[in-house]
Design an enzyme around this catalytic site. Sequence first.
Site, PDB file in Angstrom:
ATOM      1  N   ASP A   8       8.855  -7.185   9.487  1.00 52.60           N
ATOM      2  CA  ASP A   8       9.537  -8.467   9.701  1.00 52.60           C
ATOM      3  C   ASP A   8      10.225  -8.846   8.383  1.00 52.60           C
ATOM      4  O   ASP A   8      10.292  -8.036   7.442  1.00 52.60           O
ATOM      5  CB  ASP A   8       8.570  -9.532  10.241  1.00 52.60           C
ATOM      6  CG  ASP A   8       7.571 -10.029   9.210  1.00 52.60           C
ATOM      7  OD1 ASP A   8       7.568  -9.515   8.065  1.00 52.60           O
ATOM      8  OD2 ASP A   8       6.778 -10.925   9.547  1.00 52.60           O
ATOM      9  N   THR A  67       1.250 -10.135   5.407  1.00 52.57           N
ATOM     10  CA  THR A  67      -0.123  -9.741   5.058  1.00 52.57           C
ATOM     11  C   THR A  67      -0.534  -8.388   5.632  1.00 52.57           C
ATOM     12  O   THR A  67      -1.571  -7.850   5.223  1.00 52.57           O
ATOM     13  CB  THR A  67      -1.112 -10.773   5.611  1.00 52.57           C
ATOM     14  OG1 THR A  67      -0.927 -10.844   7.040  1.00 52.57           O
ATOM     15  CG2 THR A  67      -0.889 -12.153   4.991  1.00 52.57           C
ATOM     16  N   HIS A  98     -12.200   8.425   8.389  1.00 49.19           N
ATOM     17  CA  HIS A  98     -13.248   8.000   9.325  1.00 49.19           C
ATOM     18  C   HIS A  98     -12.703   7.388  10.612  1.00 49.19           C
ATOM     19  O   HIS A  98     -13.318   7.526  11.661  1.00 49.19           O
ATOM     20  CB  HIS A  98     -14.179   6.981   8.656  1.00 49.19           C
ATOM     21  CG  HIS A  98     -15.114   7.611   7.664  1.00 49.19           C
ATOM     22  ND1 HIS A  98     -16.202   6.950   7.139  1.00 49.19           N
ATOM     23  CD2 HIS A  98     -15.116   8.849   7.085  1.00 49.19           C
ATOM     24  CE1 HIS A  98     -16.851   7.750   6.300  1.00 49.19           C
ATOM     25  NE2 HIS A  98     -16.196   8.906   6.236  1.00 49.19           N
TER      26      HIS A  98
HETATM   27  C1  RB5 Z   1       5.741 -14.581   8.329  1.00 47.49           C
HETATM   28  O1  RB5 Z   1       5.885 -15.757   7.609  1.00 47.49           O
HETATM   29  C2  RB5 Z   1       4.273 -14.151   8.316  1.00 47.49           C
HETATM   30  O2  RB5 Z   1       3.505 -15.010   9.084  1.00 47.49           O
HETATM   31  C3  RB5 Z   1       4.146 -12.721   8.820  1.00 47.49           C
HETATM   32  O3  RB5 Z   1       4.933 -11.894   8.038  1.00 47.49           O
HETATM   33  C4  RB5 Z   1       2.778 -12.078   8.772  1.00 47.49           C
HETATM   34  O4  RB5 Z   1       2.185 -12.243   7.506  1.00 47.49           O
HETATM   35  C5  RB5 Z   1       1.861 -12.360   9.859  1.00 47.49           C
HETATM   36  O5  RB5 Z   1       0.753 -11.793   9.937  1.00 47.49           O
END
Ligand code: RB5
Length: 151
Positions: A8, A67, A98
Amino acid sequence: MRIAIGADHAGYALKTILIAHLQAQGIEVLDFGTHGLDAVDYPDYARAVAEAVARGEADYGVLICGTGIGMSITANKVPGIRAAAVSDVYTAKMSRAHNNANILCLGGRVVGPGLAQEILDVWLRTPFEGGRHERRIAKIRALETDCGKRP
Ligand code: RB5
């Protein structure tokens, strides 16, 4: 080897770096986007990459969001996908050895480019150990089958 990759907006910059890193090693890359910094929804990209891996169009997948968590949650909904959100080299190695992970999820807001490249290299180099771990993967597959039968 062919890798499907998607990100994204929060993972776009790291995706560009990792594509160049993979191509420099002669690895074929299928880029499912996104192709810029405009805000998009990570499930769209996770779904495209996970379905490509599940169909066998790519050997492995790499998904990058802020994340790595949203990508991993989404990709793991696709039968046959074992997506691991990773931010250190040890977990990268173990997710292959694993868990036989077939998609690596990274956080573009968590890991820097140097660490991300090292994680990706270790992840791609590490074989699945099989043995007792194969029995556990079979139980994950059985769960997918059982859930598919539920109304
Ligand atoms: C986008 O702001 C963020 O929410 C997305 O990239 C991601 O971290 C979601 O898990």
